[in-house]
Scaffold this motif. Sequence first.
Motif, PDB file in Angstrom:
ATOM      1  N   LYS A 180       2.209   0.343  -2.410  1.00  0.00           N
ATOM      2  CA  LYS A 180       3.627   0.399  -2.757  1.00  0.00           C
ATOM      3  C   LYS A 180       3.910   1.609  -3.642  1.00  0.00           C
ATOM      4  CE  LYS A 180       4.271  -4.561  -2.158  1.00  0.00           C
ATOM      5  NZ  LYS A 180       4.643  -5.857  -2.778  1.00  0.00           N
ATOM      6  N   ALA A 181       5.191   1.890  -3.823  1.00  0.00           N
ATOM      7  CA  ALA A 181       5.623   3.108  -4.516  1.00  0.00           C
ATOM      8  C   ALA A 181       4.987   3.297  -5.901  1.00  0.00           C
ATOM      9  CB  ALA A 181       7.148   3.139  -4.610  1.00  0.00           C
ATOM     10  N   PRO A 182       4.936   2.262  -6.769  1.00  0.00           N
ATOM     11  CA  PRO A 182       4.328   2.486  -8.091  1.00  0.00           C
ATOM     12  C   PRO A 182       2.853   2.897  -8.026  1.00  0.00           C
ATOM     13  CG  PRO A 182       5.655   0.490  -8.104  1.00  0.00           C
ATOM     14  CD  PRO A 182       5.550   0.926  -6.672  1.00  0.00           C
ATOM     15  N   GLN A 183       2.091   2.300  -7.077  1.00  0.00           N
ATOM     16  CA  GLN A 183       0.682   2.674  -6.928  1.00  0.00           C
ATOM     17  C   GLN A 183       0.551   4.135  -6.516  1.00  0.00           C
ATOM     18  OE1 GLN A 183       0.057  -0.798  -4.191  1.00  0.00           O
ATOM     19  NE2 GLN A 183      -1.944  -0.878  -5.173  1.00  0.00           N
ATOM     20  N   CYS A 184       1.413   4.565  -5.621  1.00  0.00           N
ATOM     21  CA  CYS A 184       1.371   5.967  -5.181  1.00  0.00           C
ATOM     22  C   CYS A 184       1.786   6.902  -6.314  1.00  0.00           C
ATOM     23  CB  CYS A 184       2.275   6.159  -3.964  1.00  0.00           C
ATOM     24  SG  CYS A 184       1.617   5.380  -2.473  1.00  0.00           S
ATOM     25  N   ALA A 185       2.752   6.464  -7.122  1.00  0.00           N
ATOM     26  CA  ALA A 185       3.142   7.278  -8.277  1.00  0.00           C
ATOM     27  C   ALA A 185       1.952   7.476  -9.208  1.00  0.00           C
ATOM     28  CB  ALA A 185       4.293   6.598  -9.018  1.00  0.00           C
ATOM     29  N   GLY A 186       1.122   6.434  -9.331  1.00  0.00           N
ATOM     30  CA  GLY A 186      -0.053   6.509 -10.188  1.00  0.00           C
ATOM     31  C   GLY A 186      -1.116   7.485  -9.702  1.00  0.00           C
ATOM     32  N   ARG A 220      -4.020   4.634  -0.178  1.00  0.00           N
ATOM     33  CA  ARG A 220      -4.511   3.646   0.773  1.00  0.00           C
ATOM     34  C   ARG A 220      -3.340   3.043   1.550  1.00  0.00           C
ATOM     35  NH1 ARG A 220      -9.866   1.783  -0.266  1.00  0.00           N
ATOM     36  NH2 ARG A 220      -9.697   0.703   1.724  1.00  0.00           N
ATOM     37  N   ARG A 221      -3.529   2.897   2.847  1.00  0.00           N
ATOM     38  CA  ARG A 221      -2.504   2.307   3.699  1.00  0.00           C
ATOM     39  C   ARG A 221      -2.037   0.968   3.115  1.00  0.00           C
ATOM     40  NH1 ARG A 221      -5.242   1.346   8.737  1.00  0.00           N
ATOM     41  NH2 ARG A 221      -5.306   3.620   8.906  1.00  0.00           N
ATOM     42  N   GLY A 222      -0.728   0.790   3.007  1.00  0.00           N
ATOM     43  CA  GLY A 222      -0.188  -0.458   2.479  1.00  0.00           C
ATOM     44  C   GLY A 222       0.195  -0.415   1.008  1.00  0.00           C
ATOM     45  N   LEU A 251      -6.844   5.845   4.907  1.00  0.00           N
ATOM     46  CA  LEU A 251      -6.117   6.731   4.009  1.00  0.00           C
ATOM     47  C   LEU A 251      -4.887   7.298   4.701  1.00  0.00           C
ATOM     48  CD1 LEU A 251      -9.114   8.693   2.431  1.00  0.00           C
ATOM     49  CD2 LEU A 251      -7.926   6.697   1.523  1.00  0.00           C
ATOM     50  N   GLN A 252      -3.844   7.505   3.922  1.00  0.00           N
ATOM     51  CA  GLN A 252      -2.630   8.157   4.404  1.00  0.00           C
ATOM     52  C   GLN A 252      -2.172   9.171   3.357  1.00  0.00           C
ATOM     53  OE1 GLN A 252      -0.074   4.718   5.299  1.00  0.00           O
ATOM     54  NE2 GLN A 252      -0.533   4.973   7.462  1.00  0.00           N
ATOM     55  N   THR A 253      -1.107   9.894   3.686  1.00  0.00           N
ATOM     56  CA  THR A 253      -0.658  10.990   2.846  1.00  0.00           C
ATOM     57  C   THR A 253       0.833  10.883   2.549  1.00  0.00           C
ATOM     58  OG1 THR A 253      -2.309  12.513   3.765  1.00  0.00           O
ATOM     59  CG2 THR A 253      -0.383  13.502   2.748  1.00  0.00           C
ATOM     60  N   GLN A 288       5.115   5.168   3.385  1.00  0.00           N
ATOM     61  CA  GLN A 288       4.705   5.481   4.752  1.00  0.00           C
ATOM     62  C   GLN A 288       4.051   6.862   4.812  1.00  0.00           C
ATOM     63  OE1 GLN A 288       5.220   3.007   7.223  1.00  0.00           O
ATOM     64  NE2 GLN A 288       5.711   1.924   5.306  1.00  0.00           N
ATOM     65  N   ASP A 289       3.162   7.024   5.761  1.00  0.00           N
ATOM     66  CA  ASP A 289       2.491   8.310   5.937  1.00  0.00           C
ATOM     67  C   ASP A 289       3.517   9.412   6.183  1.00  0.00           C
ATOM     68  OD1 ASP A 289       0.039   9.893   6.320  1.00  0.00           O
ATOM     69  OD2 ASP A 289       0.733  10.088   8.381  1.00  0.00           O
ATOM     70  N   GLY A 290       3.414  10.497   5.423  1.00  0.00           N
ATOM     71  CA  GLY A 290       4.315  11.632   5.608  1.00  0.00           C
ATOM     72  C   GLY A 290       5.582  11.585   4.778  1.00  0.00           C
ATOM     73  N   ASP A 291       5.787  10.511   4.004  1.00  0.00           N
ATOM     74  CA  ASP A 291       6.964  10.446   3.121  1.00  0.00           C
ATOM     75  C   ASP A 291       6.938  11.597   2.117  1.00  0.00           C
ATOM     76  OD1 ASP A 291       8.011   8.194   4.273  1.00  0.00           O
ATOM     77  OD2 ASP A 291       7.480   6.815   2.645  1.00  0.00           O
ATOM     78  N   ILE A 292       8.099  12.226   1.924  1.00  0.00           N
ATOM     79  CA  ILE A 292       8.239  13.271   0.894  1.00  0.00           C
ATOM     80  C   ILE A 292       8.926  12.609  -0.295  1.00  0.00           C
ATOM     81  CG2 ILE A 292       9.260  15.521   0.354  1.00  0.00           C
ATOM     82  CD1 ILE A 292       9.180  15.915   3.534  1.00  0.00           C
TER      83      ILE A 292
END
Length: 367
Positions: A304-310, A300-302, A283-285, A356-360
């Motif tokens: 992409k942006a759309p998955q994180c947006a979700g 989850r590490r790896g 896991l990352q943040t 990436q971990d820590g991206d704002i």
Amino acid sequence: MALTAGIVGLPNVGKSTLFNCLSSAKAQAANFPFCTIDAQLGQVSVPDERLTKLAEIVKPGRIVPAVCDIVDIAGLVKGASKGEGLGNQFLANIRECDAIIHVLRCFDDSGIVHVDGSVDPVRDKEIIDMELQLKDLETLENRAKRVEKAARVGGDKAAKIEMDVIDTYRKVLLEGKSARTVSFETEDEQAAAKSLFLLTAKPVLYVCNVDDKSASTGNEHTARVAEAIKDEEAEMLIISAQTEADIAELETYEEKQMFLEDMGLSESGCNRLIKAIYSLLTLQTFITAGEMEVKAWTFRRGWKAPQCAGVIHTDFEKGFIRAEVIKYDDYIHYGSEAAVREAGKMGVEGKEYVVQDGDIMHFLFNV
């Protein structure tokens, strides 16, 4: 994100003490609460100094940390793979977890009886390893009965790949090794391996529970554990559950920090353990920062942006347009989002950007 780490070990090795210490982790990292969901499941916040530093700049209404779930699983005994003691329930609980926190007793104390009469963390490790390996062999035998005929007679390509994976795992387990020591090259093999849900394929963190004096340096017991696991895909952490219990009883954050300094520690064992569990679960943040809140979001590490947006809302993923990304170090260096924009340090990323971990982050979307 419902990923869970299970704390396992023999009786009286310090599992419950450690679990209870995690319930006080909020006191070592201000604003990071612990919430008990039931007698065995806890949701613990992940200490993250970046949130505090961003909050000093943004001055939000609140700080919301990332969390991970931890399960305190009942102590295992010999014969668990055949249902001895709470064996069936123990193994079922492990199967539901995504990672294993294996607590080993690495301290001598005549007042705390060891289930096998003496302190030997390598022997204790091997007892649990063997029970999990026996259960995995049983799983493989049952699966082989279903796919063997299709693989050898019917010409089913997928069944043949699965049978090869089963045979590879079976050979390793019969040698007394865990499934996690095996790696497969092709995607088909990896998919077949994952579908078996083997207990010993799960990532593991060995936690050596030591006495107070050994909390910062380890001891001969921890040295033996390190040697025993050197060929495994596993990590080891040294912690004193008793020291953590003493820290939990202190009132203020400052008192706790002074106590840690006196013990020769820069950070509490609980904080290190929580971070290690978070990493073990891959896991990352990423972070959102605004006047209302500074919040850590788990991915989850790896991804992409759309998955994180979700992670924020499914609509963000469905209607994803682009992401505005500020690196944490840039935000701290320039002191505000406006200053970062002015310096040209804000990135504009599309659907293929690997977060990436820590991206704002800010997400732009349209639905």
